[in-house]
Scaffold this active site. Structure first.
Site, PDB file in Angstrom:
ATOM      1  N   HIS A 184      49.383  36.455  41.206  1.00 40.97           N
ATOM      2  CA  HIS A 184      48.081  36.426  40.535  1.00 40.97           C
ATOM      3  C   HIS A 184      47.531  37.836  40.381  1.00 40.97           C
ATOM      4  O   HIS A 184      47.831  38.725  41.175  1.00 40.97           O
ATOM      5  CB  HIS A 184      47.080  35.545  41.291  1.00 40.97           C
ATOM      6  CG  HIS A 184      46.928  35.902  42.732  1.00 40.97           C
ATOM      7  ND1 HIS A 184      47.823  35.496  43.696  1.00 40.97           N
ATOM      8  CD2 HIS A 184      46.001  36.649  43.381  1.00 40.97           C
ATOM      9  CE1 HIS A 184      47.451  35.969  44.871  1.00 40.97           C
ATOM     10  NE2 HIS A 184      46.343  36.684  44.702  1.00 40.97           N
TER      11      HIS A 184
ATOM     12  N   HIS B  30      43.974  40.085  39.897  1.00 42.84           N
ATOM     13  CA  HIS B  30      42.520  40.084  40.072  1.00 42.84           C
ATOM     14  C   HIS B  30      41.866  40.895  38.952  1.00 42.84           C
ATOM     15  O   HIS B  30      42.281  42.027  38.674  1.00 42.84           O
ATOM     16  CB  HIS B  30      42.134  40.750  41.404  1.00 42.84           C
ATOM     17  CG  HIS B  30      42.610  40.017  42.619  1.00 42.84           C
ATOM     18  ND1 HIS B  30      41.820  39.117  43.302  1.00 42.84           N
ATOM     19  CD2 HIS B  30      43.790  40.048  43.289  1.00 42.84           C
ATOM     20  CE1 HIS B  30      42.497  38.635  44.351  1.00 42.84           C
ATOM     21  NE2 HIS B  30      43.697  39.196  44.353  1.00 42.84           N
TER      22      HIS B  30
END
Ligand code: 5GP
Ligand code: ZN
Length: 137
Positions: free
Chosen positions: A98, A100
């Protein structure tokens, strides 16, 4: 299925979704570093960024590019930090790739990525280090 981010994608764990298409899912971080802190992840479960192939990584970062512009427009940002923790040693707490997107405003005193990672490596052997990396493709 144990992965909490896979559960967020499937909807079995609720989230504040901001974007979804065939390949990626983006939602608000439950413990935001700043207002609007958004996480973008591939729908396919892959643990580490370094396990992704070029196409998957390109698709992910194309989406990060698009989503970051929407986040910027939504909050009238002055800037943002975009980054990822890769591996437990680097602080990755959820083993599903992932990215940010952390919104920044003038005067928010949030610092920069240089403030969060500092292992004091010195600067003497930069030529050797660059050579080592060039030899590892
Ligand atoms: P990492 O530390 O792996 O780079 O980032 C994981 C992020 O996921 C953390 O910033 C954490 O706040 C966020 N997070 C962990 N669990 C949940 C959850 O159940 N829902 C949401 N929205 N965010 C989560
Ligand atoms: Zn997963």
């Amino acid at each position: 299925m144990e992965c909490i981010f896979c559960k967020i994608i499937s909807g079995s764990i609720p989230s504040y979704k901001v974007y979804e298409d065939d390949l990626v899912f983006a939602f608000l971080d439950i413990y935001p570093c700043s207002q609007g802190h958004t996480i973008v992840m591939p729908k396919k479960h892959i643990g580490l960024f370094t396990e992704m192939n070029k196409k998957d990584a390109s698709d992910l970062f194309s989406s990060v590019n698009i989503i970051s512009k929407a986040v910027c427009r939504a909050f009238g940002l002055d800037g943002m930090n975009i980054g990822m923790n890769v591996g437990e040693v680097a602080g990755q707490s959820v083993p599903h790739v992932h990215v940010h997107i952390i919104p920044r405003k003038e005067g928010d005193n949030g610092g920069s990525m240089h403030n969060i990672v500092e292992t004091n490596p010195g600067t003497e052997n930069l030529a050797d280090l660059a050579k080592k990396i060039r030899g590892s493709f």
